[in-house]
Structures are given as C-alpha cells and as structure tokens.
Motif scaffolding. Structure first.
Motif, PDB file in Angstrom:
ATOM      1  N   ASN A 196      31.800  81.567  20.644  1.00  0.00           N
ATOM      2  CA  ASN A 196      32.212  80.292  20.026  1.00  0.00           C
ATOM      3  C   ASN A 196      31.212  79.163  20.277  1.00  0.00           C
ATOM      4  O   ASN A 196      31.601  78.024  20.579  1.00  0.00           O
ATOM      5  CB  ASN A 196      33.603  79.876  20.517  1.00  0.00           C
ATOM      6  N   GLN A 197      29.934  79.489  20.172  1.00  0.00           N
ATOM      7  CA  GLN A 197      28.919  78.440  20.268  1.00  0.00           C
ATOM      8  C   GLN A 197      28.759  77.712  18.933  1.00  0.00           C
ATOM      9  O   GLN A 197      28.157  76.641  18.885  1.00  0.00           O
ATOM     10  CB  GLN A 197      27.572  79.053  20.690  1.00  0.00           C
ATOM     11  N   LEU A 198      29.297  78.306  17.875  1.00  0.00           N
ATOM     12  CA  LEU A 198      29.197  77.705  16.551  1.00  0.00           C
ATOM     13  C   LEU A 198      30.370  76.748  16.321  1.00  0.00           C
ATOM     14  O   LEU A 198      31.441  76.880  16.920  1.00  0.00           O
ATOM     15  CB  LEU A 198      29.205  78.789  15.477  1.00  0.00           C
ATOM     16  N   SER A 199      30.156  75.810  15.406  1.00  0.00           N
ATOM     17  CA  SER A 199      31.216  74.862  15.044  1.00  0.00           C
ATOM     18  C   SER A 199      30.995  74.393  13.613  1.00  0.00           C
ATOM     19  O   SER A 199      29.887  74.510  13.075  1.00  0.00           O
ATOM     20  CB  SER A 199      31.232  73.667  15.995  1.00  0.00           C
ATOM     21  N   LEU A 200      32.077  73.918  12.994  1.00  0.00           N
ATOM     22  CA  LEU A 200      32.008  73.382  11.640  1.00  0.00           C
ATOM     23  C   LEU A 200      32.144  71.862  11.678  1.00  0.00           C
ATOM     24  O   LEU A 200      33.045  71.317  12.342  1.00  0.00           O
ATOM     25  CB  LEU A 200      33.119  73.971  10.772  1.00  0.00           C
ATOM     26  N   PHE A 201      31.220  71.183  10.980  1.00  0.00           N
ATOM     27  CA  PHE A 201      31.295  69.741  10.777  1.00  0.00           C
ATOM     28  C   PHE A 201      31.646  69.507   9.304  1.00  0.00           C
ATOM     29  O   PHE A 201      31.340  70.338   8.441  1.00  0.00           O
ATOM     30  CB  PHE A 201      29.978  69.074  11.129  1.00  0.00           C
ATOM     31  N   PHE A 202      32.257  68.354   9.036  1.00  0.00           N
ATOM     32  CA  PHE A 202      32.727  68.055   7.682  1.00  0.00           C
ATOM     33  C   PHE A 202      32.152  66.727   7.226  1.00  0.00           C
ATOM     34  O   PHE A 202      32.269  65.713   7.922  1.00  0.00           O
ATOM     35  CB  PHE A 202      34.259  68.001   7.642  1.00  0.00           C
ATOM     36  N   GLN A 203      31.504  66.736   6.043  1.00  0.00           N
ATOM     37  CA  GLN A 203      30.999  65.505   5.440  1.00  0.00           C
ATOM     38  C   GLN A 203      31.847  65.184   4.211  1.00  0.00           C
ATOM     39  O   GLN A 203      31.934  65.987   3.288  1.00  0.00           O
ATOM     40  CB  GLN A 203      29.533  65.642   5.037  1.00  0.00           C
ATOM     41  N   PRO A 204      32.475  63.995   4.198  1.00  0.00           N
ATOM     42  CA  PRO A 204      33.412  63.662   3.124  1.00  0.00           C
ATOM     43  C   PRO A 204      32.715  63.570   1.774  1.00  0.00           C
ATOM     44  O   PRO A 204      31.549  63.205   1.656  1.00  0.00           O
ATOM     45  CB  PRO A 204      33.976  62.301   3.553  1.00  0.00           C
ATOM     46  N   GLN A 205      33.492  63.877   0.741  1.00  0.00           N
ATOM     47  CA  GLN A 205      33.084  63.715  -0.648  1.00  0.00           C
ATOM     48  C   GLN A 205      34.092  62.766  -1.310  1.00  0.00           C
ATOM     49  O   GLN A 205      35.303  63.010  -1.269  1.00  0.00           O
ATOM     50  CB  GLN A 205      33.048  65.065  -1.382  1.00  0.00           C
ATOM     51  N   ILE A 206      33.569  61.685  -1.925  1.00  0.00           N
ATOM     52  CA  ILE A 206      34.410  60.598  -2.431  1.00  0.00           C
ATOM     53  C   ILE A 206      34.351  60.562  -3.952  1.00  0.00           C
ATOM     54  O   ILE A 206      33.271  60.699  -4.557  1.00  0.00           O
ATOM     55  CB  ILE A 206      33.961  59.241  -1.863  1.00  0.00           C
ATOM     56  N   CYS A 207      35.497  60.339  -4.577  1.00  0.00           N
ATOM     57  CA  CYS A 207      35.561  60.156  -6.019  1.00  0.00           C
ATOM     58  C   CYS A 207      35.095  58.733  -6.332  1.00  0.00           C
ATOM     59  O   CYS A 207      35.708  57.749  -5.897  1.00  0.00           O
ATOM     60  CB  CYS A 207      36.989  60.378  -6.512  1.00  0.00           C
ATOM     61  N   LEU A 208      33.984  58.613  -7.083  1.00  0.00           N
ATOM     62  CA  LEU A 208      33.394  57.300  -7.329  1.00  0.00           C
ATOM     63  C   LEU A 208      34.241  56.445  -8.273  1.00  0.00           C
ATOM     64  O   LEU A 208      34.141  55.218  -8.266  1.00  0.00           O
ATOM     65  CB  LEU A 208      31.985  57.472  -7.912  1.00  0.00           C
TER      66      LEU A 208
END
Length: 824
Positions: free
Chosen positions: A573-585
């Motif tokens: 478990n050295q890996l991890s997920l990051f999340f970058q938001p996506q916005i409706c313009l």
C-alpha cells in the motif's frame, strides 16, 4: 523410459550372445560325448612290456607322430630320472583327445593310473606327478587323437613345471583382463552415448574372450570331460561371431547411421545364424567340421574385403586408425582360419594380434570421443550459426587484457537490417550474409589496432557474437576519440554496402556503443555491460555511435530499481489515489474528478507517474497496477456518490489494459458490488494509445460501452487523429491537453486548436474538458469557445481522498459559483 528400453536391449543382446555360445557348446559336447561313448572304449589292457623289450629294441625319442583314430602305448623309462624330488611327466604343447597315464614298477606291475579326455591348456593338463618316495620305474602312456598330430613328452622337476604353469596362467589372465577392461570401456561409452556401435564392440570383445578361454582350455576346469574337438569348434564359432561384430563396429563408426546393410543386421538374427552354424559343425565329424569352419572364415574374409573396398570408395581421403582397424579385421580373419589348421604354431601370433586388435578398437573409440570433446569445447566458445567467437571467448580475451592492465575499448555494434533479412529470407540466407559481411569487417580490422579475440593455428578472429543481433570487437590502447571514429567509420562503411537478395538490395545501418577500460569499468563483465548500455541509447541528431555515459547508467539502474519495487508497492500500500476536481463552466457545479495515481517510495521518495507507468508497461506490471487503481477508484466513488449522486470519476487506462478481456469483467463485478451507476465512470485513453491499433481498440470500446461506461480521449491534440477517426470511435469526452491551455492567452495557435477542438466535439456530440486552467483569463476564453468542463490549479490541485471529501463538501456551492456569477 527410453534409457530403460536401451538398457533392456543391451542386456538382452548380451544374454543372447552368451546363451548362443554356451548352448552350442553344450549341444556339441553332448553329441561328441555320445559319439565317443559309442565308439571309444577304455584303452586296451597293458601289453607285455617284458617280452616287447626282449624282442624289440626300444627307440629313444622325445617326440612321436600319431596317426588319426589310432591308439598308441608309449613306454617311458624312468630309471634314470632323479628321485631326490618329485617329477612331472607331461605333454609339451600337445593337445590330444584321450590320454591314459600308468605308473609301473620294475616288474612292469601297475602302481597307479589316470584316464583323461581332452588335453587343453599347454603344460597344465594332463600331466602325471612322479612321487619321489614311490617305487615307479616305468611309465606307460596311452594316446589317441581324431587326426594326425605330433606329440612331445617331457619330464621336469615339479617346481619347474609349476613355474611353467604360472607363466601360462599369467599370459591367459593378462589377455582376459585386457579384454574385460576394454569391455568395461565400451559398456561405459554405450551408457553415456546410447550408440549401438558400442554394443557391437562389447559383443566383439566378449566373443573374443569366450573363444580365447575355450581355445586355451580354461573350460576344462568346468567340464573336464569335454572333447577337444568340441572346444576347437566352439572357439572357432566364437571367433566367427567376433569378426561379424568387429565389422559392424567399424562400419557403424565410419558410416554412422547410413551404414551398409551389414551395419543394420539385427543382432538376434546374427546370433541365430552363428548358433545354427555351430550346431551343424558339432554334428559333423571333426575333419568335415573343420572344413566347414574354414569355409565360414573364408566367406567372411571375402565379405570383409568387399566391404572394405566399398568403404574405401566412399572414404577416399579417410585414413588413420579406421584403416588400421580394417586391416586388422581382415588379418584376424585369416589368422583364425589358419589356427584351425595349425593350432599350436600360431598361438603366440594369435594372442599378439588379439591384444593389438583390442587396443586399436578401444583406441578408435577414445580418439573419436576425443574429437567429440574437442568439437563440444569448440561449440562452447563459438556461435553455431556464424562460427564466430561467442561471449565466453570475448570475456576470456577481455580478462586476459585486464589481468595485464592493458588499456582497451570494447566496440559493440548491432546491424539493424539483419532482423528484417531473417524475417523475409530465412536464417540460412541471413547467416551467409553475416559471414560475408563479418569477413569484410575482419579484413579491415586486421590492418588496424584491433585485438584478436581468438588466435590459434586454425582460427584467427577479431569479431565476437554476443547474442542474436549484437557483435563486438576490441580496440587496443588508451581511449582516443580519433581512433574510435576510425573504427566507427570502417564498421559503418562495411554495413553501408547493404545486403542483396535476388534483385533486391537493402541498405543496412548499424548502431554502435563504446566503453573503455579502465575509464568506465574495472572488470570484463562491467565493460561488456557498459558497452551494452551505450548501445541501448537511441541515436539523436544524426549520431552514429555512443560512448558510455555514467549518468545514463545511473538512470538505467534507477529504472531497474523502480521496476523491482513496483510489486512491493502494490502489496504494501505504498500507492495512493489523488483527485483533481473537474468543474462545469456553465453552472459552476462540480462535474467530477480525475483519479491520479501517486507513489511515495520509502527510500526513493516521490516517484512521478510519468516515470513508473512506462516502466510498469515494459516490465509487465501494468495489469496489476491497473486492477489496483480500478478497485480503489470505484471504492472511493461509492463514497463520493453519497455526497454528489451525479459525481463522475475519471480513470486513466492504458491501451494494453483496454485490450484485456479480464478488465470488463472486473468493472462489471465491482460496479455491481458497490452499486455504482456505470454512466458515472469515465475511462480516459491517451490519443497515441487509441491510434496504435484502431480496429482492436474500437472492438474493445464496444465491450465497455455495453457495460454502460463512458469513454474519453485524453491529451487530444498531441497525436494525429482525424475527424473521421474521432467519428468512428465515438468518444463521449474529448480532453484538451494542458500544453494548449496554459498559454492560450498569448498563443494564437493554441487558441485556434482549442476553438477547433470545441467545434469538433460539438459536431460529434461530445463534450470538452480543458486541462491546465490556472487563471480566470484562460477560463473565460475557453468558455467563450464552448468548452463545458474545466480542470486545473485555478480550481484545485490534486487532493488526497480525505482532503477531496472536505473540499467537495465545503466548496461545491461556494467558490466555484461565485466565480461563475462574476463571469456572468
């Protein structure tokens, strides 16, 4: 299983040979004994020697000629014999069928007698011991033989007689031991090689051993009553078999598996023929049997001469030990034929030839084995296809130079066109071209300062072959770029001539890598490794060759370490997920988020995805990595949809993963397990990946669409996809790469690309996501182009899952809507 069958055949043939010889021996002995029992009675009673002496003058002779089938009484005067020690009366070098010794006193009265059949071993049996304390004065000897023969009577002291016996036994034992040792050698070679010729050699030696023991009379100790004629017939039969086996051995050794018919005769058939011959000979009288056996030897000698002439025609330049073996076989056949006619006079010559013949045959085996060892050792150090020195010989050459501390450089080169030649025209043509080209290059290197990888009386090579497509040679002296350039120019010039096949001509090119001792490496193994690393560097800006670079080496080591740590990273478990938001313009609402993989190594620190994803693809770990990402992303999506039911999770998938049949099954299983709407899962594919194999990609995309998943093309604009291609694939989302967004305010080209992309997407029914939005100006311009979704640092950096949950709850209805409201 095959070895067990061969062992069984070997044992069966040996048993058959022994049974054939012994059965014919026993059968002949029974018949001969029956004939002797019916025709030969005990010798007639003693004649009146007193009257014979008075009426006949005795003859003082030591030898006497016997007529065939006639009984003789000989009277031996023992009065003058020294009686201080025991004496022995014996027939010296004489073999007769029946002999009867009787000791008489001074009045010719019988003191003792012994009736014997079959005198075999010279000077051993039969004999009579004259006891010094006895009253003997005369000895009467009765002799009878089935053919004319010459006898010789001797009387010597008992100790002298036993010394003669020891000499005879030593000679016989020496011959037997020599033959047994030769049999052991041939048997060992058979079990090592499984070649039938060694069975023939073993059978030859066994036949000679049995025949010799019979002819020497050793079986008299086992069957004392065996007639002499039976022994002579049986020994002759064994010698006939020996000749056949010897011929098959030489034929099989010379011709191999292509031998003449005699080399393919079944051994049981041969043994049956020999057994039949021995039975016929045993039934016939001795004279007729002798003629039959002589005829058999004559026929076999003629066959041997005929086969030798055939062999000589097919091997005109063949010489050495096999020619000697042929001469010895023919000479042995003639000698054994003469031995039947003159059994005593040729005994020494026969024994000598047996010894010499056995030594020649075993020598032929050892010489042939030695040549195989030399060939095997040669193959260990040379390439089978091109006959060039291989890596071992190159390694040995480098080690010798390093041991003497001589500076040198290794130059490795890889001809690119050879792989295509093999694929199109076959290995045989490619290998011929390699030999021709390498010979040209070697000729050029011979006049330069190149080292000989191999220098012997027969071979002198400058070039070695490391593997299927990589070759190398060694330049002597300290590292000088001018010298290396000369070697590079010569190498490229030779390969620039290209390769021709029929009317086709292929221009060849060659990649070259160089490493130096002691500058780059301290050992031969390290030097080759450095050369291979230099060879693996892709040529840039027209470079023809590469010198080893320590920095590139460290990057290579780093890649190896990353590849070896990937599996451990997944398991621990050295890996991890990051999340970058996506916005409706248009509305300012959170559209979803892109799941980004991150790796924090305990020792290497942060490893960027751009580094470990290609390594994972090349090392075969990408499948396990993708499965981990999919499982984690869908597990997080289950929690995110509680906060925002319309939340879209975007997951990056490589082309290799997309074509796996197991991946749709994994998605379907997890979607059902987590109760996730498939329409809220977006699979992102890079544009270069979708272009690699359009037909297969389209088929795979249909499988995912059947599940309900959405498909996006990532990094659009960096590839060469056309409008028709986009229409055929039917992507749900088109993502504009950030390199066209980050400088959109100052680049007319970027503005054109972004506007065109939005127009294309609108015409295809897809929506557009712009990556890399970092300021309000970029956001405004993209919105004016018709871009629906935005993603970048202006909204948020990639966040860990817990931080993203907090951001989603706190900012979903605040900052984003405020910005959109200001824009309106």
């Amino acid at each position: 299983m095959g070895d067990n069958r061969m062992l069984g055949k070997f044992l069966l043939m040996t048993v058959l040979l022994l049974c054939s010889t012994l059965s014919s021996l026993v059968y002949a002995s029974v018949i001969e004994n029956a004939i002797l029992t019916s025709t030969d009675k005990q010798p007639e009673s003693l004649p009146d020697f007193n009257s014979l002496i008075k009426t006949t003058k005795p003859q003082q002779v030591n030898s006497l000629s016997l007529q065939a089938n006639t009984g003789y009484w000989l009277l031996v005067d023992l009065n003058s014999i020294d009686k201080s020690e025991d004496q022995v009366l014996y027939l010296d070098g004489t073999k007769v069928d029946i002999i009867d010794y009787r000791l008489l006193d001074s009045r010719f009265e019988l003191l003792s007698s012994s009736h014997l059949h079959s005198a075999f071993v010279n000077k051993i049996t039969p004999y009579s011991v004259l006891d010094a304390n006895s009253q003997w004065r005369w000895a009467a000897v009765y002799l009878k033989h089935n053919k004319n023969t010459q006898i010789e009577i001797n009387i010597i002291p008992e100790q002298a007689f036993y010394q003669l016996v020891k000499q005879q036994l030593f000679t016989i034992a020496t011959l037997a031991v020599l033959l047994v040792v030769a049999m052991a050698i041939s048997g060992a070679f058979y079990f090592l090689s499984r070649h039938i010729k060694f069975i023939y050699l073993f059978s030859y030696l066994l036949s000679v051993l049995v025949g010799m023991l019979i002819s020497k009379g050793l079986l008299a100790f086992v069957t004392p009553s065996m007639p002499l004629s039976v022994a002579l017939k049986s020994s002759a039969t064994c010698f006939i078999a020996a000749l056949a086996f010897a011929c098959m051995f030489v034929m099989r050794s010379s011709y191999g598996s292509r031998g003449i018919i005699i080399a393919h005769i079944r051994l049981p058939v041969l043994l049956l023929a020999i057994f039949t011959c021995s039975i016929i000979a045993s039934i016939l009288p001795y004279e007729l049997a002798t003629y039959l056996l002589v005829a058999g030897f004559t026929i076999e000698t003629a066959i041997l001469i005929f086969l030798y002439m055939q062999w000589k025609e097919t091997h005109p330049s063949y010489s050495g030990i096999y020619v000697l073996a042929w001469y010895l076989i023919i000479g042995q056949a003639v000698l054994w034929q003469l031995t039947l006619l003159f059994p005593n006079s040729l005994a020494l010559v026969n024994d000598t030839l047996i010894v010499f013949n056995a030594c020649v045959f075993v020598g032929a085996v050892l010489i042939q084995d030695r040549s195989r060892i030399v060939q095997y050792n040669y193959s260990l150090l040379h390439d089978d296809e091109t006959k060039l020195p291989n890596k071992k010989l190159l390694f040995k050459c480098l080690q010798s130079k390093i041991k003497l501390s001589e500076s040198h450089s290794i130059i490795l080169f890889r001809p690119a066109i050879l792989l295509d030649v093999r694929a199109n025209f076959g290995y045989e043509h490619a290998n011929e071209q390699i030999k021709i080209t390498m010979a040209k290059l070697a000729h050029q290197l011979s006049v330069m300062n190149a080292a000989k990888v191999e220098a012997t009386k027969l071979h002198r090579h400058y070039i070695a072959r490391l593997d299927d497509s990589t070759y190398a040679f060694v330049a002597n002296g300290v590292l000088e770029l001018s010298q290396i350039e000369q070697f590079v120019c010569v190498t490229t010039a030779v390969f620039a001539e290209g390769i021709s096949h029929n009317s086709n001509h292929f221009v060849n090119k060659v990649d070259i890598g160089v490493a130096n001792y002691p500058l780059h490496a301290a050992s031969a193994e390290q030097l080759i490794q450095c050369g291979l690393q230099a060879l693996s560097v892709k040529p840039l800006h027209g470079e023809r060759w590469h010198m080893y670079d320590a920095q590139h080496s460290s990057m290579t080591q780093y890649r190896l370490e990353v590849a070896s740590s990937l599996k451990e990273a997944i398991e621990e478990n050295q890996l991890s997920l990051f999340f970058q938001p996506q916005i409706c313009l248009a509305t300012g609402k959170v559209h979803g988020a892109e799941a980004l993989l991150r790796w924090q190594h305990p020792r290497l620190g942060h490893v960027p995805p751009d580094e470990f994803i290609p390594i994972a693809e090349s090392s075969g770990m990408i499948f396990e990595l993708t499965e981990w990402v999919v499982e984690q992303a869908l597990a997080y999506q289950q929690q995110l949809q509680v906060i925002n039911p319309d939340h879209i999770i975007s997951i990056n998938i490589s082309a290799k993963d997309l074509l796996r049949k197991e991946l749709p099954v994994l998605f379907l299983t997890l979607l059902n397990e987590y109760q996730i709407n498939a329409a809220n899962v977006m699979l992102e594919l890079t544009e270069s990946a979708t272009l690699s194999d359009g037909v297969n990609i389209k088929t795979a995309l249909n499988d995912y669409r059947l599940i309900g998943l959405k498909i996006a093309i990532d990094d659009f604009g960096t590839g060469y996809s056309s409008l028709a291609y986009l229409s055929k694939m039917g992507f749900d989302e088109i993502k504009i790469d950030k390199q066209f967004v980050m400088n959109i305010e100052y680049s007319k080209n970027d503005q054109t690309i972004c506007r065109a992309t939005c127009d294309i997407a609108a015409s295809l029914g897809s929506y557009v996501v712009a990556e890399g939005i970092e300021d309000i100006q970029s956001l405004k311009r993209l919105k004016s182009f018709g871009c629906e979704i935005g993603q970048g640092y202006y909204f948020s950096r990639p966040l860990a899952f817990t931080d993203y949950l907090t951001w989603l709850e706190n900012n979903l209805q605040t900052h984003t809507k405020a910005d959109v409201y200001q824009l309106n």
